[in-house]
Design a protein around this motif. Structure first.
Motif, short mmCIF file in Angstrom:
data_model
loop_
_atom_site.label_atom_id
_atom_site.label_comp_id
_atom_site.label_asym_id
_atom_site.label_seq_id
_atom_site.Cartn_x
_atom_site.Cartn_y
_atom_site.Cartn_z
N VAL A 105 -28.94 -42.05 6.41
CA VAL A 105 -27.52 -41.79 6.19
C VAL A 105 -27.33 -40.76 5.09
CG1 VAL A 105 -25.32 -42.82 5.51
CG2 VAL A 105 -26.89 -44.09 7.02
N GLN A 106 -28.12 -40.88 4.04
CA GLN A 106 -27.97 -40.01 2.86
C GLN A 106 -29.33 -39.53 2.39
OE1 GLN A 106 -26.11 -41.94 -0.46
NE2 GLN A 106 -25.91 -40.06 -1.66
N PRO A 107 -29.81 -38.38 2.87
CA PRO A 107 -31.11 -37.86 2.40
C PRO A 107 -31.09 -37.70 0.88
CG PRO A 107 -30.29 -36.60 4.27
CD PRO A 107 -29.16 -37.48 3.84
N ARG A 108 -32.26 -38.00 0.26
CA ARG A 108 -32.32 -37.91 -1.19
C ARG A 108 -33.69 -37.42 -1.65
NH1 ARG A 108 -30.49 -42.78 -4.87
NH2 ARG A 108 -31.15 -41.18 -6.37
N GLU A 109 -33.71 -36.96 -2.89
CA GLU A 109 -34.96 -36.62 -3.54
C GLU A 109 -35.07 -37.42 -4.83
OE1 GLU A 109 -35.48 -32.46 -4.10
OE2 GLU A 109 -35.53 -32.01 -1.94
N PHE A 110 -36.29 -37.90 -5.12
CA PHE A 110 -36.53 -38.72 -6.31
C PHE A 110 -37.63 -38.06 -7.13
CE2 PHE A 110 -34.97 -41.57 -3.05
CZ PHE A 110 -34.12 -42.46 -3.71
N SER A 111 -37.39 -37.94 -8.43
CA SER A 111 -38.45 -37.50 -9.33
C SER A 111 -39.31 -38.71 -9.67
CB SER A 111 -37.86 -36.90 -10.60
OG SER A 111 -37.25 -37.92 -11.39
N LEU A 112 -40.45 -38.46 -10.30
CA LEU A 112 -41.31 -39.56 -10.71
C LEU A 112 -40.59 -40.42 -11.77
CD1 LEU A 112 -44.09 -40.74 -10.14
CD2 LEU A 112 -45.02 -39.30 -11.96
N VAL A 113 -39.82 -39.78 -12.62
CA VAL A 113 -39.04 -40.51 -13.62
C VAL A 113 -38.02 -41.40 -12.94
CG1 VAL A 113 -37.37 -40.27 -15.51
CG2 VAL A 113 -39.39 -38.78 -15.42
N ASP A 114 -37.37 -40.87 -11.90
CA ASP A 114 -36.39 -41.67 -11.15
C ASP A 114 -37.04 -42.93 -10.59
OD1 ASP A 114 -34.37 -39.76 -11.51
OD2 ASP A 114 -34.86 -38.72 -9.63
N LEU A 115 -38.20 -42.77 -9.98
CA LEU A 115 -38.87 -43.91 -9.35
C LEU A 115 -39.27 -44.95 -10.38
CD1 LEU A 115 -41.15 -42.12 -6.71
CD2 LEU A 115 -38.97 -43.26 -6.32
N LYS A 116 -39.72 -44.51 -11.53
CA LYS A 116 -40.17 -45.45 -12.56
C LYS A 116 -39.02 -46.21 -13.21
CE LYS A 116 -44.56 -43.23 -13.74
NZ LYS A 116 -45.39 -42.61 -14.80
N LYS A 117 -37.80 -45.75 -13.02
CA LYS A 117 -36.63 -46.45 -13.55
C LYS A 117 -36.17 -47.57 -12.61
CE LYS A 117 -34.65 -42.62 -16.23
NZ LYS A 117 -33.50 -41.68 -16.34
N LEU A 118 -36.64 -47.54 -11.37
CA LEU A 118 -36.20 -48.52 -10.38
C LEU A 118 -36.99 -49.82 -10.52
CD1 LEU A 118 -35.94 -46.16 -7.27
CD2 LEU A 118 -34.06 -47.03 -8.70
N PRO A 119 -36.44 -50.94 -10.02
CA PRO A 119 -37.19 -52.21 -10.04
C PRO A 119 -38.54 -52.04 -9.36
CG PRO A 119 -34.90 -52.61 -9.46
CD PRO A 119 -35.07 -51.11 -9.47
N ALA A 120 -39.58 -52.51 -10.03
CA ALA A 120 -40.96 -52.30 -9.56
C ALA A 120 -41.59 -53.62 -9.14
CB ALA A 120 -41.79 -51.65 -10.65
N ARG A 121 -42.66 -53.50 -8.38
CA ARG A 121 -43.48 -54.65 -8.01
C ARG A 121 -44.92 -54.34 -8.40
NH1 ARG A 121 -43.89 -59.05 -4.31
NH2 ARG A 121 -46.05 -59.35 -3.64
N THR A 122 -45.60 -55.34 -8.98
CA THR A 122 -47.02 -55.23 -9.30
C THR A 122 -47.77 -56.26 -8.49
OG1 THR A 122 -46.64 -54.38 -11.54
CG2 THR A 122 -48.76 -55.42 -11.11
N GLN A 123 -48.86 -55.84 -7.87
CA GLN A 123 -49.65 -56.75 -7.03
C GLN A 123 -51.13 -56.40 -7.16
OE1 GLN A 123 -47.26 -55.67 -3.69
NE2 GLN A 123 -48.75 -54.19 -2.87
N ILE A 124 -51.97 -57.43 -7.17
CA ILE A 124 -53.42 -57.25 -7.23
C ILE A 124 -53.96 -57.63 -5.86
CG2 ILE A 124 -55.57 -57.91 -8.37
CD1 ILE A 124 -53.90 -58.64 -10.84
N THR A 125 -54.45 -56.64 -5.14
CA THR A 125 -54.83 -56.84 -3.75
C THR A 125 -56.18 -56.20 -3.45
OG1 THR A 125 -53.54 -54.88 -3.19
CG2 THR A 125 -52.47 -57.02 -2.89
N ARG A 126 -56.71 -56.52 -2.29
CA ARG A 126 -58.00 -55.97 -1.88
C ARG A 126 -57.79 -54.83 -0.89
NH1 ARG A 126 -61.64 -60.07 1.13
NH2 ARG A 126 -60.46 -59.30 2.93
N HIS A 127 -58.46 -53.74 -1.18
CA HIS A 127 -58.46 -52.56 -0.31
C HIS A 127 -59.68 -52.66 0.60
CE1 HIS A 127 -57.79 -48.12 0.38
NE2 HIS A 127 -59.07 -48.19 0.70
N ASP A 128 -59.46 -52.68 1.90
CA ASP A 128 -60.56 -52.77 2.87
C ASP A 128 -60.66 -51.46 3.64
OD1 ASP A 128 -61.44 -55.55 2.54
OD2 ASP A 128 -59.45 -56.07 3.27
#
Length: 258
Positions: A105-128
């Motif tokens: 609906v609304q194309p957007r661009e995000f800087s790295l600073v923008d992304l880091k200001k948003l609610p984040a999730r941290t997870q410890i997972t296995r890469h296969d």
């Protein structure tokens, strides 16, 4: 909703995988184009069986800090070979932007600073990895689903295509540039994140700086690195080989569920 018993689920999975095996058994007798259709059909059966058994919202196992691997192998590209990426790296990605467009609906661009200001999730997972190795890492980033909700999706949207900075083959048509895709079920899964940090630090170049996908219920080649753009589409028909990913265009399965 009616709950399916464990025995019933096992029966349904067995029936589905049996159909997949039967389809593959007849592959050698088919013409190449027909064989491709059979394999795609078998892959769909596998995906549906996987999601039926686990459930759409089932989480991949998460680990403890003590489980983090002492070393985590860098696989695929170690650094995109382009002047554009080199310039972004020199500026510590200050000029980098994640573009989200397509059936939105609304194309957007995000800087790295923008992304880091948003609610984040941290997870410890296995890469296969499809090559047979595994490692456990701690990832921090923005849930992809929350970004897509913020810009809105059009009714025909079906897939999220991640266009990346690394080019594994120099081709005139751009088909050698790495890209990957997932459907909206996986895009909105709570563990599907756009990670900007690994093990408490900003992503290294080898691990996909400044941004990579983590879709934790699929194999490693789906975890696209160096993400530059996310395009929302209704099909893969306009994407190079038409199979939804760099490796998929070269014979890998599109759905790499684990």
């Amino acid at each position: 909703m009616t709950r399916i018993s464990l025995s019933r689920r096992r029966f349904m999975i067995g029936s589905t995988l049996g159909a997949t095996a039967a389809a593959l058994a007849g592959y050698g007798a088919l013409k190449p184009d027909a064989g491709g259709a059979v394999l795609r059909s078998a892959e769909q059966l596998t995906m549906k069986a996987h999601r039926l058994l686990q459930g759409r919202g089932a989480l991949a196992r998460e680990f403890l800090e003590a489980d983090i691997s002492p070393s985590f192998r860098v696989n695929g590209s170690t650094m995109p070979d382009s002047e554009e990426y080199a310039a972004l790296l020199d500026s510590n990605f200050a000029d980098w932007r994640l573009k989200i467009d397509g059936l939105v609906v609304q194309p957007r661009e995000f800087s790295l600073v923008d992304l880091k200001k948003l609610p984040a999730r941290t997870q410890i997972t296995r890469h296969d990895c499809v090559e047979g190795w595994s490692a456990i890492g701690k990832w921090t980033g923005v849930p992809l689903g929350s970004l897509l909700r913020s810009i809105g999706l059009k009714p025909s949207a079906r897939f999220a295509v991640l266009h990346c900075a690394d080019e594994l083959e120099k081709t005139l048509d751009g088909s050698g540039r790495y890209y990957e895709s997932i459907d909206l079920i996986d895009a909105f899964h709570p563990q599907t994140i756009l990670a900007y940090a690994m093990n408490g630090k900003d992503l290294s170049v080898g691990h996909g700086a400044p941004l990579r996908l983590r879709v934790e219920r699929q194999l490693g080649y789906k975890q696209a690195k160096y993400v530059m753009r996310i395009e929302i589409v209704d099909s893969f028909s306009g994407l190079w080989g038409g199979n939804g990913g760099y490796w998929e265009d070269r014979g890998y399965e599109w759905y790499a569920g684990i």
